[in-house]
Design an enzyme around this catalytic site. Structure first.
Site, PDB file in Angstrom:
ATOM      1  N   HIS A 268       0.880  -1.208   0.025  1.00  0.00           N
ATOM      2  CA  HIS A 268      -0.054  -0.052   0.084  1.00  0.00           C
ATOM      3  C   HIS A 268       0.744   1.343   0.079  1.00  0.00           C
ATOM      4  O   HIS A 268       0.642   2.283  -0.651  1.00  0.00           O
ATOM      5  CB  HIS A 268      -0.892   0.012   1.301  1.00  0.00           C
ATOM      6  CG  HIS A 268      -1.950   1.010   1.188  1.00  0.00           C
ATOM      7  ND1 HIS A 268      -3.062   1.222   0.539  1.00  0.00           N
ATOM      8  CD2 HIS A 268      -2.354   1.900   2.411  1.00  0.00           C
ATOM      9  CE1 HIS A 268      -3.638   2.272   0.843  1.00  0.00           C
ATOM     10  NE2 HIS A 268      -3.299   2.765   1.686  1.00  0.00           N
ATOM     11  N   PHE A 269       1.820   1.455   0.853  1.00  0.00           N
ATOM     12  CA  PHE A 269       2.448   2.680   1.065  1.00  0.00           C
ATOM     13  C   PHE A 269       3.935   2.332   0.202  1.00  0.00           C
ATOM     14  O   PHE A 269       4.791   2.320   0.528  1.00  0.00           O
ATOM     15  CB  PHE A 269       3.114   2.804   2.565  1.00  0.00           C
ATOM     16  CG  PHE A 269       2.008   3.476   3.325  1.00  0.00           C
ATOM     17  CD1 PHE A 269       1.880   4.528   3.547  1.00  0.00           C
ATOM     18  CD2 PHE A 269       1.239   2.433   4.344  1.00  0.00           C
ATOM     19  CE1 PHE A 269       0.923   5.362   4.221  1.00  0.00           C
ATOM     20  CE2 PHE A 269       0.283   3.101   4.811  1.00  0.00           C
ATOM     21  CZ  PHE A 269      -0.075   4.416   5.059  1.00  0.00           C
TER      22      PHE A 269
END
Length: 295
Positions: A268-269
């Site tokens: 995600h990051f």
């Protein structure tokens, strides 16, 4: 030996409708440098862009605000936490800074905030950088769908949200899907948790969680906005995102067939471990799109 220029970054506050908005802004060498507005995600804040600002901020003007309920921004008692209100404050922030044209980087919560801005002010948007910022039904994992379906009147719904606001939940968002977790610094999730544990912050996040369905309901309108305005778009997507999987990245190409797509082996990051790949993509994109059209 010559070293690449690193950004000088200021850290300031602006009052917007009673909200004391904290933001980071790089001071580029050129007064007419391209502008990149960085809209952060959950459960983070503008600090998630620190390294990107360091790398690109000497050449470009990078601006990253914290939303109400996040980071160093201070909202008054009684503030209504909804995505419409986050967009209202972000719109007011842009106006107060005097920005009239910028490339918009949208990540996670930054997509529904940013596309509300784009609907209201298409003339502001010189281009889009999309990093795991979903606008499509197929970009929602089964877990994300279950989360979005939560409502405050359902038994145990608030407890489900609050479980995500714990340190293991926060850390998991950074590490899940990452090929080499040793490349992910613990500073991000530690600082996020510090802010989540401040008085009133978990209540703000619960309210936003129960409001998230309003974003999904607006997906068709935002897709139509893309087809109508066809902004130059760079997509850099962590393929192993447990919330917004890879089909959400590819779905953009239906509405923006000319978009530039890069799918990365991470979660995600994506900036946490893929900055060396993403930063040059963003720099090249800014160089290509900034001089298109009137400023």
């Amino acid at each position: 030996m010559t070293f690449p220029a690193l950004a000088r970054t200021v850290h300031r506050h602006l009052d917007v409708d009673g909200v004391r908005v904290f933001y980071r802004e790089s001071l580029p060498e050129r007064a007419d440098a391209p502008v990149l507005l960085l809209l952060h995600g959950f459960p983070s804040a503008s600090h998630q862009f620190r390294r990107l600002i360091d790398v690109l901020g000497a050449r470009y003007r990078l601006i990253a605000p914290d939303y109400p309920g996040f980071g160093h921004t201070e909202a008054p008692a009684g503030f209504t936490y909804s995505f419409d209100r986050l967009a209202d404050i972000t719109e007011g922030f842009v106006r107060k800074l005097g920005l009239t044209r910028f490339v918009m980087y949208v990540f996670d919560f930054g997509a529904p905030v940013g596309f509300r801005l784009a609907e209201r002010h298409p003339e502001w948007i010189a281009g889009l950088v999309v990093q795991n910022g979903n606008l499509y039904e197929e970009g929602l994992s089964a877990g994300a769908r279950d989360f979005i379906a939560l409502r405050p009147d359902r038994s145990g719904a608030e407890d489900t949200v609050r479980d995500l606001l714990t340190l293991p939940g926060t850390r998991g968002q950074y590490e899940t899907g990452v090929a080499d977790p040793e490349l992910v610094a613990p500073d991000g999730w530690t600082l996020d948790q510090h802010f989540l544990d401040l008085p009133g912050r978990k209540e703000a996040q619960v309210a936003l969680a129960f409001d998230y369905h309003t974003n999904v309901e607006r997906y068709p309108a935002w897709q139509e906005w893309l087809r109508t305005h066809t902004p130059p778009t760079l997509i850099a997507w962590g393929a192993n995102d447990p919330f917004f999987p890879e089909p959400g990245a590819r779905a953009y190409l239906r509405d923006l067939p000319g978009a530039e797509l890069h799918v990365l082996d991470t979660g995600h990051f994506a900036l946490e471990d893929r900055l060396p790949e993403i930063a040059p993509l963003v720099a090249g994109f800014l160089e290509r799109v900034w001089d298109r059209g009137p400023r």
